[in-house]
Design a protein around this motif. Structure first.
Motif, mmCIF file in Angstrom:
data_model
loop_
_atom_site.group_PDB
_atom_site.id
_atom_site.type_symbol
_atom_site.label_atom_id
_atom_site.label_comp_id
_atom_site.label_asym_id
_atom_site.label_seq_id
_atom_site.Cartn_x
_atom_site.Cartn_y
_atom_site.Cartn_z
ATOM 1 N N UNK A 215 0.872 -1.174 0.000
ATOM 2 C CA UNK A 215 0.000 0.000 0.000
ATOM 3 C C UNK A 215 0.907 1.221 0.000
ATOM 4 N N UNK A 216 0.894 1.994 -1.092
ATOM 5 C CA UNK A 216 1.747 3.168 -1.223
ATOM 6 C C UNK A 216 1.011 4.431 -0.801
ATOM 7 N N UNK A 217 1.698 5.280 -0.023
ATOM 8 C CA UNK A 217 1.082 6.505 0.511
ATOM 9 C C UNK A 217 1.949 7.703 0.149
ATOM 10 N N UNK A 218 1.436 8.535 -0.751
ATOM 11 C CA UNK A 218 2.218 9.655 -1.274
ATOM 12 C C UNK A 218 2.309 10.795 -0.268
ATOM 13 N N UNK A 219 3.239 11.695 -0.512
ATOM 14 C CA UNK A 219 3.418 12.860 0.344
ATOM 15 C C UNK A 219 2.452 13.978 0.006
ATOM 16 N N UNK A 220 2.457 15.011 0.838
ATOM 17 C CA UNK A 220 1.582 16.165 0.622
ATOM 18 C C UNK A 220 1.898 16.835 -0.714
ATOM 19 N N UNK A 221 0.865 17.058 -1.502
ATOM 20 C CA UNK A 221 1.038 17.719 -2.782
ATOM 21 C C UNK A 221 1.657 16.858 -3.860
#
Length: 207
Positions: A8-14
């Motif tokens: 499960x990949x979780x990107x950074x803000x923006x």
């Protein structure tokens, strides 16, 4: 047929889902299935991860629910909890740490948190009940990181270790970014997660 890892990949803000997917690919591990949820407007929660928890609600709870939905999907596909790995950068890394930190058991096999830590104000006291035995965690950060204080990363390392997780860390004088060493450490973690999963499976067969 299930692959070795369900990531499960979780990107950074923006950032975009493409950015974290590319980083996961660059880890260099084959035989993985990836789900990359997308935050509304590119942001999982609006304020700093050091703000009072109430100031990031209901966004924070919704984001954690998104992770649980992805995790439940993988479990429904036949993956074991030990095969599921959270991989996040920056805001996504903090979210991954918070998801595991709020769990009462080994809900996943591993966590890669590049430049992150648990969420909450400096005065927060996280419950330290056991339950994370079998979870392997990588936490990285920078001594002068403008977004994630090194003290929070170190506190998260200590907290998760007390909970029973196996934690590796890298906190150095470096920018807020993922480099080749981070990718290698993530690769090492995934190899270790798979080795422990296979060992557990053999132990069950012999018991």
């Amino acid at each position: 047929m299930n692959r070795k890892f369900a990531v499960i990949g979780l990107h950074g803000r923006g950032q975009s889902v493409t950015s974290i997917r590319q980083l996961i690919t660059m880890i260099g591990i084959s035989d993985i299935e990836i789900i990359v949820p997308e935050a509304t407007g590119g942001t999982w929660y609006p304020r700093s991860f050091l703000a009072p928890l109430s100031e990031n609600e209901p966004h924070l709870s919704n984001a954690l629910a998104t992770i649980e939905t992805a995790r439940a999907h993988f479990l429904g596909e036949g993956y074991q909890r030990s095969q599921i790995v959270l991989v996040g950068f920056s805001q996504g890394a903090a979210l991954a740490c918070e998801f595991v930190g709020r769990s009462k058991n080994a809900c996943v096999g591993g966590v890669v948190a590049w430049h992150g830590g648990r969420i909450g104000p400096p005065t927060i006291a996280w419950p330290e009940a056991d339950g994370l035995y079998g979870v392997q965690v990588l936490l990285t950060g920078g001594d002068v990181d403008p977004f994630v204080p090194a003290d929070r990363t170190r506190a998260t390392v200590a907290h998760l270790q007390k909970r029973g997780a196996t934690v590796a860390s890298r906190i150095e004088d470096r920018p807020h970014a993922v480099d080749q060493k981070d990718l290698q450490l993530a690769r090492d973690l995934l190899v270790s997660v798979d080795a422990h999963r296979q060992l557990d499976a053999r132990s069950l067969l012999l018991s």
